[in-house]
Design a protein around this motif. Structure first.
Motif, PDB file in Angstrom:
ATOM      1  N   SER A 135       0.849  -1.195   0.000  1.00  0.00           N
ATOM      2  CA  SER A 135       0.000   0.000   0.000  1.00  0.00           C
ATOM      3  C   SER A 135       0.883   1.243   0.000  1.00  0.00           C
ATOM      4  O   SER A 135       2.041   1.202   0.419  1.00  0.00           O
ATOM      5  CB  SER A 135      -0.934   0.004   1.208  1.00  0.00           C
ATOM      6  OG  SER A 135      -0.198  -0.031   2.416  1.00  0.00           O
ATOM      7  N   SER A 159      -3.882   7.645  -1.861  1.00  0.00           N
ATOM      8  CA  SER A 159      -3.427   6.350  -1.344  1.00  0.00           C
ATOM      9  C   SER A 159      -3.950   5.237  -2.234  1.00  0.00           C
ATOM     10  O   SER A 159      -4.986   5.383  -2.891  1.00  0.00           O
ATOM     11  CB  SER A 159      -3.907   6.144   0.094  1.00  0.00           C
ATOM     12  OG  SER A 159      -5.318   6.157   0.155  1.00  0.00           O
ATOM     13  N   GLN A 160      -3.221   4.150  -2.265  1.00  0.00           N
ATOM     14  CA  GLN A 160      -3.628   2.981  -3.037  1.00  0.00           C
ATOM     15  C   GLN A 160      -3.161   1.727  -2.323  1.00  0.00           C
ATOM     16  O   GLN A 160      -2.236   1.759  -1.505  1.00  0.00           O
ATOM     17  CB  GLN A 160      -3.036   3.004  -4.453  1.00  0.00           C
ATOM     18  CG  GLN A 160      -3.691   3.995  -5.388  1.00  0.00           C
ATOM     19  CD  GLN A 160      -3.433   3.653  -6.850  1.00  0.00           C
ATOM     20  OE1 GLN A 160      -3.002   2.544  -7.186  1.00  0.00           O
ATOM     21  NE2 GLN A 160      -3.699   4.598  -7.725  1.00  0.00           N
ATOM     22  N   ARG A 162      -2.576  -2.591  -3.384  1.00  0.00           N
ATOM     23  CA  ARG A 162      -2.607  -3.545  -4.497  1.00  0.00           C
ATOM     24  C   ARG A 162      -2.188  -4.930  -4.022  1.00  0.00           C
ATOM     25  O   ARG A 162      -1.243  -5.076  -3.249  1.00  0.00           O
ATOM     26  CB  ARG A 162      -1.678  -3.061  -5.604  1.00  0.00           C
ATOM     27  CG  ARG A 162      -1.719  -3.898  -6.874  1.00  0.00           C
ATOM     28  CD  ARG A 162      -1.023  -3.182  -8.011  1.00  0.00           C
ATOM     29  NE  ARG A 162      -1.715  -1.935  -8.336  1.00  0.00           N
ATOM     30  CZ  ARG A 162      -1.215  -0.991  -9.122  1.00  0.00           C
ATOM     31  NH1 ARG A 162      -0.007  -1.148  -9.647  1.00  0.00           N
ATOM     32  NH2 ARG A 162      -1.898   0.097  -9.388  1.00  0.00           N
ATOM     33  N   LEU A 174       3.144   0.993  -8.395  1.00  0.00           N
ATOM     34  CA  LEU A 174       2.107   1.475  -7.490  1.00  0.00           C
ATOM     35  C   LEU A 174       2.380   2.922  -7.074  1.00  0.00           C
ATOM     36  O   LEU A 174       1.452   3.732  -6.976  1.00  0.00           O
ATOM     37  CB  LEU A 174       2.010   0.570  -6.256  1.00  0.00           C
ATOM     38  CG  LEU A 174       0.853   0.890  -5.298  1.00  0.00           C
ATOM     39  CD1 LEU A 174      -0.490   0.814  -6.016  1.00  0.00           C
ATOM     40  CD2 LEU A 174       0.869  -0.037  -4.097  1.00  0.00           C
ATOM     41  N   ASP A 177       1.302   5.140  -9.957  1.00  0.00           N
ATOM     42  CA  ASP A 177      -0.157   5.261 -10.007  1.00  0.00           C
ATOM     43  C   ASP A 177      -0.676   6.196  -8.919  1.00  0.00           C
ATOM     44  O   ASP A 177      -1.601   6.982  -9.139  1.00  0.00           O
ATOM     45  CB  ASP A 177      -0.811   3.886  -9.864  1.00  0.00           C
ATOM     46  CG  ASP A 177      -0.622   3.020 -11.106  1.00  0.00           C
ATOM     47  OD1 ASP A 177      -0.241   3.565 -12.160  1.00  0.00           O
ATOM     48  OD2 ASP A 177      -0.853   1.794 -11.011  1.00  0.00           O
ATOM     49  N   THR A 178      -0.072   6.121  -7.735  1.00  0.00           N
ATOM     50  CA  THR A 178      -0.487   6.999  -6.637  1.00  0.00           C
ATOM     51  C   THR A 178      -0.110   8.443  -6.940  1.00  0.00           C
ATOM     52  O   THR A 178      -0.862   9.371  -6.643  1.00  0.00           O
ATOM     53  CB  THR A 178       0.155   6.542  -5.309  1.00  0.00           C
ATOM     54  OG1 THR A 178      -0.049   5.131  -5.138  1.00  0.00           O
ATOM     55  CG2 THR A 178      -0.473   7.270  -4.120  1.00  0.00           C
ATOM     56  N   ASP A 181      -2.720   9.860  -9.121  1.00  0.00           N
ATOM     57  CA  ASP A 181      -3.924  10.216  -8.347  1.00  0.00           C
ATOM     58  C   ASP A 181      -3.729  11.494  -7.534  1.00  0.00           C
ATOM     59  O   ASP A 181      -4.698  12.177  -7.213  1.00  0.00           O
ATOM     60  CB  ASP A 181      -4.300   9.068  -7.398  1.00  0.00           C
ATOM     61  CG  ASP A 181      -4.914   7.888  -8.131  1.00  0.00           C
ATOM     62  OD1 ASP A 181      -5.182   8.012  -9.342  1.00  0.00           O
ATOM     63  OD2 ASP A 181      -5.120   6.838  -7.502  1.00  0.00           O
TER      64      ASP A 181
END
Length: 198
Positions: A135, A159-160, A162, A174, A177-178, A181
């Motif tokens: 995360s 926050s993410q 996976r 990840l 990607d965060t 966002d």
């Protein structure tokens, strides 16, 4: 079933577990950059000019960007604050603004931009929750100012989490990607404010 075959079947799952762990993320993380700007991202001649100043790194621990299950730290050789602030600059350029990047406020002012974006990085953190789950959490504070003074200042979180088979690039992807966002809504707000102020 002979003993040799039984031994092979017994140790095969154990070997697979060790092999999966070996393919997992390393302690050194790469901060991957978004896709580069293309010709279609060129600003209009009458577009507002904005200078994005390298954000201040206000994280409590600037050496680590996360923690693994064994308690060891995720680290990076890349500059965290530049990674975030340059991503914001690129996103603003994709939205048609004339964007420059400055290392400090004085350098930004010397270019006489219409607007200036400054900010601070409060958190960039990765946590390896299990062999198959990671995360991320990011938090920044961003300020937009015109030549007349500050227009607004705001904090933003992203926050993410996976799950999946461990891989060497799982943490890198990840984090990217965060970052996406985090940067997109902040850049959209900056663009909206600049257009409203013109």
């Amino acid at each position: 079933m002979n003993i040799k075959r039984f031994s092979s079947l017994f140790f095969l799952p154990i070997f697979c577990v060790f092999a999966l762990c070996a393919c997992g993320p390393s302690n050194t993380v790469r901060l991957m950059t978004p896709p580069p700007l293309v010709a279609a991202d060129l600003p209009a001649p009458n577009a507002a000019s904005v200078s994005v100043v390298d954000f201040e790194d206000k994280r409590v621990d600037t050496e680590a960007i996360g923690v693994r299950r064994d308690g060891s730290a995720f680290t990076t050789r890349d500059n965290v604050s530049q990674w975030i602030s340059r991503a914001i600059a690129d996103e603003l350029a994709r939205n048609g603004l004339q964007v420059t990047f400055a290392n400090n406020v004085n350098q930004a002012r010397s270019g006489h931009p219409d607007f200036m974006v400054t900010g601070q990085v409060d958190e960039v953190w990765v946590k390896e929750n299990s062999a198959t789950e990671i995360s991320t959490q990011m938090r920044i504070k961003c300020t937009l100012a015109s030549r007349k003074g500050r227009l607004w200042s705001e904090s933003l979180n992203a926050s993410q989490s996976r799950s999946g088979l461990p891989s060497g690039s799982a943490v890198d992807n990840l984090l990217l990607d965060t970052l996406h966002d985090l940067v997109q809504p902040m850049s959209a707000k900056i663009v909206k404010s600049i257009r409203a102020a013109k």
